[in-house]
Design an enzyme around this catalytic site. Structure first.
Site, PDB file in Angstrom:
ATOM      1  N   PRO A 112       0.807  -1.222   0.000  1.00  0.00           N
ATOM      2  CA  PRO A 112       0.000   0.000   0.000  1.00  0.00           C
ATOM      3  C   PRO A 112       0.844   1.279   0.000  1.00  0.00           C
ATOM      4  O   PRO A 112       0.471   2.268  -0.595  1.00  0.00           O
ATOM      5  CB  PRO A 112      -0.826  -0.097   1.294  1.00  0.00           C
ATOM      6  CG  PRO A 112      -0.239  -1.199   2.089  1.00  0.00           C
ATOM      7  CD  PRO A 112       0.560  -2.069   1.192  1.00  0.00           C
ATOM      8  N   GLY A 116       8.315   5.683  -2.541  1.00  0.00           N
ATOM      9  CA  GLY A 116       9.101   6.186  -3.669  1.00  0.00           C
ATOM     10  C   GLY A 116      10.228   5.241  -4.034  1.00  0.00           C
ATOM     11  O   GLY A 116      11.218   5.641  -4.651  1.00  0.00           O
ATOM     12  N   LEU A 117      10.096   3.963  -3.660  1.00  0.00           N
ATOM     13  CA  LEU A 117      11.195   3.010  -3.909  1.00  0.00           C
ATOM     14  C   LEU A 117      10.960   2.199  -5.189  1.00  0.00           C
ATOM     15  O   LEU A 117      11.319   1.018  -5.256  1.00  0.00           O
ATOM     16  CB  LEU A 117      11.380   2.082  -2.699  1.00  0.00           C
ATOM     17  CG  LEU A 117      11.967   2.759  -1.450  1.00  0.00           C
ATOM     18  CD1 LEU A 117      11.977   1.815  -0.249  1.00  0.00           C
ATOM     19  CD2 LEU A 117      13.394   3.261  -1.707  1.00  0.00           C
ATOM     20  N   GLY A 118      10.348   2.807  -6.192  1.00  0.00           N
ATOM     21  CA  GLY A 118      10.338   2.158  -7.504  1.00  0.00           C
ATOM     22  C   GLY A 118       9.148   1.283  -7.815  1.00  0.00           C
ATOM     23  O   GLY A 118       9.275   0.333  -8.594  1.00  0.00           O
ATOM     24  N   SER A 119       7.959   1.613  -7.259  1.00  0.00           N
ATOM     25  CA  SER A 119       6.819   0.751  -7.564  1.00  0.00           C
ATOM     26  C   SER A 119       6.360   0.918  -9.017  1.00  0.00           C
ATOM     27  O   SER A 119       5.867  -0.040  -9.618  1.00  0.00           O
ATOM     28  CB  SER A 119       5.667   1.000  -6.596  1.00  0.00           C
ATOM     29  OG  SER A 119       5.280   2.349  -6.659  1.00  0.00           O
ATOM     30  N   SER A 120       6.540   2.097  -9.622  1.00  0.00           N
ATOM     31  CA  SER A 120       6.117   2.272 -11.026  1.00  0.00           C
ATOM     32  C   SER A 120       6.975   1.427 -11.961  1.00  0.00           C
ATOM     33  O   SER A 120       6.459   0.767 -12.872  1.00  0.00           O
ATOM     34  CB  SER A 120       6.227   3.737 -11.451  1.00  0.00           C
ATOM     35  OG  SER A 120       5.461   4.546 -10.620  1.00  0.00           O
ATOM     36  N   ALA A 122       8.640  -1.198 -11.075  1.00  0.00           N
ATOM     37  CA  ALA A 122       8.398  -2.617 -10.770  1.00  0.00           C
ATOM     38  C   ALA A 122       7.110  -3.097 -11.423  1.00  0.00           C
ATOM     39  O   ALA A 122       7.071  -4.196 -11.997  1.00  0.00           O
ATOM     40  CB  ALA A 122       8.333  -2.816  -9.248  1.00  0.00           C
ATOM     41  N   ASP A 163      15.886   2.410 -12.719  1.00  0.00           N
ATOM     42  CA  ASP A 163      14.926   1.686 -11.875  1.00  0.00           C
ATOM     43  C   ASP A 163      14.380   0.455 -12.600  1.00  0.00           C
ATOM     44  O   ASP A 163      14.177  -0.601 -11.999  1.00  0.00           O
ATOM     45  CB  ASP A 163      13.799   2.631 -11.426  1.00  0.00           C
ATOM     46  CG  ASP A 163      13.286   3.541 -12.540  1.00  0.00           C
ATOM     47  OD1 ASP A 163      13.756   3.423 -13.687  1.00  0.00           O
ATOM     48  OD2 ASP A 163      12.399   4.370 -12.267  1.00  0.00           O
TER      49      ASP A 163
END
Ligand code: PMV
Length: 330
Positions: A112, A116-120, A122, A163
């Protein structure tokens, strides 16, 4: 979890990790190298082919409303809706590459809060790998990178692709001009602190771009210094020289501050970590918010965690986890 959306028949589920930028942000947009490690914040995409002329996209947001998004194949990739931009963009590109015009059901899942650790990136990589597997299209790592990087550019307009490369390869990599090199795996004594969400990566990349236009000589020299710093950080990592890595984090932080991307909440976390005994600390990524990390091997580890927790949020995630993988439920 495979939701009720899927009919009988094979469902391909891909999972990809998030990332933590270690050294070299901003310079990497201008052809310099960076170092990045994957983080155990995984996003998944489950994919099934169907015969209808549309894409059904289920995300955490759409599940909350009970209605998945439906995108007609004829419109796919044309006008990306913000909620599903990365999924739509990459599905359109993989379908084109495979020369297939078929409906797909795609269900994505992830944590959830992604810090800002790269979910897009991923979700882009997981969707691409899941769609390619469902279509029987074999993509090697370079092909997967190219299609995902292009989709990220479609959805967000700019980005070096570091990323995307991290989500594909996992572990710790050096990334430069679209090329990834795996670095030997080492347990990294890094602690992540979260300062709160930022407005957008794009805004800070554009801000540095404008600073460079106004001050080309100075900013280019700073990018060269950052590139030199990346070389030295790569050596320090190989030698597990944490004192040197801490110095390099502090120097890089100074340069990022000079580029105008530091913020008071990030600075608070950085100073708190140093005061608690970290060997060095810097922001990670575009700046303006999101995360920082501290170099904190034992015995400073516990004091640094507590300092991060009381000045923002300590983010406890494993580093250097494996890259994208795909499984199939027949
Ligand atoms: O803010 P993040 O974590 O998306 O990182 C951006 C890193 C930049 O170098 C500033 C941009 C890029 O695409 O490399």
């Amino acid at each position: 979890m495979i939701d009720a959306l899927f009919a009988g028949g094979p469902v391909y589920t891909a999972s990809a990790p998030g990332k933590l930028m270690l050294f070299g942000e901003h310079g990497v947009v201008y052809g310099r190298p960076c170092l990045v490690t994957s983080v155990g914040l995984r996003v998944s995409a489950a994919v099934q082919v169907h015969a209808e002329p549309w894409l059904t996209i289920s995300t955490a947001a759409s599940r909350a409303t009970g209605a998945p998004f439906r995108v007609p194949l004829a419109q796919l990739g044309a006008a990306l809706r913000p909620e599903t931009a990365f999924v739509e963009a990459v599905a359109a590109r993989v379908l084109k590459l495979a020369e297939w015009q078929t409906g797909l059901t795609i269900s994505t899942d992830g944590p959830p809060l992604s810090y800002g650790l790269g979910s897009s990136s991923a979700v882009t990589v997981a969707t691409a790998a899941g769609v390619a597997a469902a279509l029987g299209l074999h993509l090697n790592a370079d092909e997967l990178f190219r299609v995902c990087h292009a989709a990220v550019i479609d959805a967000q307009g700019k980005g070096s692709g570091f990323d995307v490369a991290s989500a594909i390869h996992g572990g710790t990599i050096r990334f430069e001009n679209g090329r990834a090199t795996a670095l030997p795996s080492t347990i990294l004594p890094l602690m992540i602190g979260y300062s709160g969400a930022k407005v957008s990566t794009r805004r800070f990349v554009d801000g540095v771009g404008r600073l460079r236009e106004r001050n080309p000589i100075l900013v280019e020299r700073m990018f060269d210094l950052i590139a030199e710093l990346v070389e030295q950080a790569q050596q320090a990592l190989a030698q597990r020289d944490w004192v040197r890595l801490g110095d390099l984090a502090d120097i890089n932080q100074g340069l990022l501050d000079a580029l105008g991307v530091n913020t008071p909440p990030l600075a608070r976390l950085v100073f708190a970590a140093r005061e608690a005994g970290a060997l060095g600390a810097k922001l990670s990524g575009a700046g303006g918010g999101d995360c920082m990390f501290a170099v904190a091997p034992a015995p400073a580890e516990h004091a640094v965690k507590a300092a991060l927790a009381s000045n923002g949020q300590y983010v406890d995630l494993p580093l250097g986890v494996p890259g994208v993988s795909v499984t199939c439920r027949p």
